[in-house]
Every structure is written in C-alpha cells, then in structure tokens.
Design a protein around this motif. Sequence first.
Motif, PDB file in Angstrom:
ATOM      1  N   ARG A 118      24.859   3.531  17.826  1.00  0.00           N
ATOM      2  CA  ARG A 118      24.732   4.731  18.793  1.00  0.00           C
ATOM      3  C   ARG A 118      24.780   5.916  17.987  1.00  0.00           C
ATOM      4  O   ARG A 118      24.211   6.952  18.078  1.00  0.00           O
ATOM      5  CB  ARG A 118      25.528   4.799  19.947  1.00  0.00           C
ATOM      6  N   SER A 129      21.476   5.449  23.482  1.00  0.00           N
ATOM      7  CA  SER A 129      22.965   5.359  24.092  1.00  0.00           C
ATOM      8  C   SER A 129      23.155   3.764  24.057  1.00  0.00           C
ATOM      9  O   SER A 129      24.452   3.469  23.838  1.00  0.00           O
ATOM     10  CB  SER A 129      23.168   6.073  25.228  1.00  0.00           C
ATOM     11  N   ALA A 162      27.057   2.502  27.218  1.00  0.00           N
ATOM     12  CA  ALA A 162      27.823   2.858  26.083  1.00  0.00           C
ATOM     13  C   ALA A 162      29.299   3.150  26.310  1.00  0.00           C
ATOM     14  O   ALA A 162      30.159   3.285  25.452  1.00  0.00           O
ATOM     15  CB  ALA A 162      27.327   4.460  25.761  1.00  0.00           C
TER      16      ALA A 162
END
Lengths: 478, 261
Positions: free
Chosen positions: A36, A263, A319
């Motif tokens: 990410r 994400s 996330a």
Amino acid sequence: MQPTTHAFPENARKALSDERLQKVLAIAPAGFVNRRKQAADRLPEFEALRDQGRDLKNHVLANLDTYLEAFEGKVTEQGGHVHWCRTDQEARDAILGICRKVGAKTVTKGKSMISEEIGINDHLEANGLTPIETDLGEYIIQLRREPPSHIIAPAFHLSKADVEGTFRQAHTDLPADRVLDEPKVLIAEARQVLRRKFQQADVGITGANIMVAETGSTVIVTNEGNGDLTQILPRVHVVIATIDKVVPTLEDAALVLRLLARSATGQEASAYTTFSTGPRRPGDLDGPEEFHVVLLDNGRSALLGTEFQDVLRCIRCGACMNHCPVYGAVGGHAYGWVYPGPIGSVMQPALLGVKEAGHLPNASTFCGRCEAVCPMRIPLPKMMRHWREKEFEQNLQPAAMSRGLALWGWFARRPALYHAATKMAARALGMLGRGKGRFARLPLAQGWTRHRDMPAPEGRTFQQMWAEKKAAEKKGTR
Amino acid sequence: MADTRPAPRVGLFVTCLVDVYRPTVGFAAVKLLEDAGCTVEVPASQTCCGQPAFNAGDRATARDLARSTIAAFEGFDHVVVPSGSCAGQIRKHYPELLADDPAWAARAQHLSARTHELVSFLTDVLGVTDTGARYDGTITYHDSCSGLRELGVKEQPRRLLAKVEGLTLNELPGAEVCCGFGGTFCVKYPDISNRMVEAKTADIAGTKADTLLAGDMGCLLNMAGKLKREGSAVRVRHVAEVLAGVTDTPPIGEPIKSGRA
C-alpha cells in the motif's frame, strides 16, 4: 453466523495462544502495509484523491435517496429489478425467492461481505440449494466451514499447509498421491474443480464494490476473474449490495477504484474490474437473462445524521485492519462476527448493538494508524470513542474500571486534594520500590504486572519539588 | 545580534505521569525551555488534561477537566507539554469537546493554538537546533502514536538528538507501530497489550541500542516494564532527559542507588 463478539477477550486469548495463527500474523500484514505504501508513494495526488473520496461520499450520503432512486430507475429501464430490503431477513427471502422462481439448484458466488452479513449460504443450504463460493479464499473457508478472517483476504488466517490439508480432505476424487506443495498448484487445483461448478450454476450471486446511479451499473473488482464467470455464465445474476455503495457517475466510480485497489492490495488497478449493466440485450454475445439488485439497508440508514454517519464512507479495502496492531495480534476471527479490525470495531456495535459488540471499540489503543491510511479518511478512533460514550451512558462498562475512573475524576477536579493524594502515592510507591526500581506485583494492578513490571516512581511529585524550589529561591532573594 | 524581545512566558503542563512518576522529566523540560530563553511557570491549579475520562466515554468529566486546564493556563504566551498524548488532547480534542459551549469554545481554541509538545516547541517554535548536551551511548527512538499522528512529531526529536555529542541513533524498525500501552487498554486487554509490547521489545533488542528514548511517559513505563521483566539491560529514558543532559537520575525502572537523596 451467530456472533461471539461479546466473548472477545476469550476469543483473543485463544488466538494469542494459537501458534499456527501467530506465525501467519507475524508475516502477512506487513506485505499489505508495504504494498500500500509503495502504491501511495508512486501516485503524487494520492492524498488529494483521499480528500476527493471523502467529499464524494459525504455528498452521496447527504443525497442518498436521490442517488438510490436514480440508480433504481436506470436498472429498471434496462430490464433489471431492484429489491429494496430493510433487514437481513428480507434480503435472504428476496434471494431465495429469485432462486426458487427459476428452479435453481446450484448457486455460484463471488466474494461478498454482505452475503456473510446476511448469512445467505446457510439460508440457501437450509432450503435445499447448493451455494458454491468461487473466490479462492472464500472457497477454502467454505470447505472448512469457517467465516472469513479478513474482508479482502478471507483465508488470511491460513497457511499454505492448511490449504493443502483442506484440499486433500475435500477433493477426494483426485489422486491421493498428487503433489500440492506450491501455491501455483493449489490454485490450479481449485480452478479445475471450480470450472465444473461454474457451468452447473443456475444463479450467480456477486457483491458490488460500487453502484453507479447515472448508468444503473454495478461494479466488482477481483484478481481471479471468478466474479466474471459467476455473473456471466448462469442464467440469473443477483447483486447483493448495501445502500452506501452508490456513487453518482462513472467518473466518481473511477475515483473510488483508484483509491480502492491501492489501499487494499497496493495495485494500481485490480486484475479484473467489471461493470454490469442490466441483463443481456438483444445482440449481446453473453450475459445473464435476468439481472437483480438486492439493495440492503440493515441498519445503515439509521446511522445517517448521527455521529456514526462517516463510517458509511467505507469502501471495504481492509487497509485499517492491515495496519491495526490489535488485528495483527489476534487476527480476524477474535472479533466474533463478519467485520474485523477497526472498521468492525465501529460497524459491529452499529449492526449488533453495543451490548454484544461493546468490547471492540474498547479494544483499541487509539494509535490512529487506521485513520492515517483510510482512503475515505474515516475518523475510526473518534467513532470508537463515541461507542464508548454510548456504553458509558448506559452504564455498560466494567464496574471496577468505572469506579476507579470516577474516583480519579473526583480528585482531578480538586487540585489541592489531588496534589496531596499524588504526593502520598508517589511517596509510598517510591519508598517501597526504590530498592529494585520496579514492582513485579502490585495490588490492584494485576492487569499490568501479569506481563510486565511496574517501574517505581522517584518518590516525590514534580509539583512538590517545584514548590520547594520556588520557596527556596524566594528565601534566597529575600 | 542581541534579541531585545521579552522572554516568552511559558506555562508548563506537567502531565500526571511526569508529576507522579518522573519529576526529572519536568525539570529537564524546564531546563530546555530556560536554556532556550523562556521563563517557565508551573500553575499549581493544574491536575490532568482529562484524557482518561475522554477515552472512557465520560465527556462530562473530560469537559470539566478541560475547562479547569484552560482556566489554569490562560495568560501564557505558550503552553508546553512533555507528552504528545496530553498535548494532543489539549490541541486536538479540547476544541471538539467544548465546541458547543458558547462560554468556552473560543477559550478552548485559544489554548489549543498556543499548546505544543515539548520537543516540537523547541525546534518548530523556538528554532532550537542544538541543546548542547552529551550522552555516551547508542539510542533507539520510539515514536509515540499521538505525538506522531496527531501532532506530526517525527523529525524534530531526531534533529536534536543528532546534535547530542557522543550519541548514536539506531533507528527502530516499526518505530511508528503502537507499543501497546493505550491508557486503560493495557489493563483492560492485558494479553493483547502484552503481544504488542513483546513485539516492540524484540524490535528494540534487534537495534543493539543500549538506550530507548521516547517522548511519552505512558509508552515509556510500558516498554520499560516489559524490558525489565524480560531482564533486558536496555536503559529507558524520556527524550527530554537526554536532550537536557539531565541523566543523573537512574533510568526508568532502575533502582535508586543508596546514598542518594
């Protein structure tokens, strides 16, 4: 799925002593975190996109009725059907009704958290249908009869060896002496088994990452292509989605997609991003004959206009849990129901009630990492604190904790008494602890000293020493 | 060039844990501030910022304590706090807590704007680049969550530590990951907290540092307590102690040598 969220401390203890799980948790989240970060760093406008994502969803939530009705209008116009469902029960009934009407026996499924939320698989099975999960992770946990432990990686809690064992037990028609030691081989085997199921299915159920009001499209993202086969091959495609997933335009969908893939998995785009717009039209080469959207509320509209409204901006990227040290310690199953991690700690009290799920918003250090990475900038710690306020108002917190805090609060409101009390406490603990510098055990502090020592205070308070210093200076200058 | 401006008048918000556990940090903070040309006062009417009540969902108590803290610190040019967590409570949460209180909303905003975490105040407001301290050792630094994510304290302590003579900084992998303290969290969920602090002490050991520094007493007590339980020789101190060169008090969790008052 019967929630065990009320038993979170016991669930957590079990998870912490599960060595197999701890091995997985020691490695897996870091991969998501790094990917990410790299994806976000590669895109200079990523932070600005997060602002746009937040603003977009805020606008949608302020005009939700308008966009949902526009979406329904477009779906209907194109020959599809929208089923408005207030509760999980209504959604189960709607889906079973569609299946029965077409005489379905086998139902393939793409990955959908909402289908977990409403427990559709159990309901279909209880009514004589065979639901088959086609996302690899979902397929694995379906074979094991386990719930998902992560919203984008349902089999997050399993190792390669676990999967091998599961496949050997389930795929008894394959040679027992086959080699299954590589992820590649495991995937190939699952593909081979699932290919046959795709062709047998009468109905395909998918979720929706996004619904587009201006076109009546639903959007799914996958990395396996299973969603596409689920929705294209059977005669009937049923989309199950909650009301918060609607956006006004295709442009807005693109914004969500750019945030979502980065994400979630650190990809620029998922391998497959598929837009479904109504049933097959005359001249279309493929596509379902019927297209249904089961549009579920299940408590979400009740959050509008409350301190919890912002949670409806969630795009389910995962996330927050990938970055959560509590999730990283106990994994997803400890949360006891469908949504784990920080988003679960806000959603589960909303869906299950604060009495069932009250532990979750308390089991946070408020370290703030979830909010720091949330693509929709959802203030997750703030909302967990709001759930604690609800608990406080209803007097649901542990009595010892409440009494302790009330006593502390009483003193803290009275500076003179407070300083006298802290002076005594510092003196007593300082005298007792100065020999070793710490306590291995302390009455009323077992929670602390079970696992760590309690450092001893120096023996006098700063306020006391400061007052003496000032008095001495005054005397000196006199 | 002589600076003819009057010395900034700073109110020190001591914090409960520094007050009770480690007055040394308070005196280190006073020294750093005075060395940088401030006059420091410590209002005796301060107690706690109210964060424990706020995070327990008790907004009424949190508001009461916010109001009394605001009253105690009116009239200072700046309010400085040797803790990112308590400073964050005043800066970020007081305005939110008192937003609907017409008598206090503006006062909360005013205090919020003047309140700073100690190290970032030294660097960002006063422009201090070198505190002139010496520390012979290899340190590692843990970024406390509130200071880092609520106030953006990250480079400031590292910049000042880089100027401390004799000091080497070995960066801590996962320095931005919570140590597992979390206020009442660590006693409400001791097993989870323990898993988190275990991971932290393993990372600390991996750095080969002989000293662990951080800017918040809560995290320091948690990490020191775990290190001592594990029998680690790593010394634990608040960053202010090293920056001020005030290191005659034994490290956190170490015995007070006999013969010393």
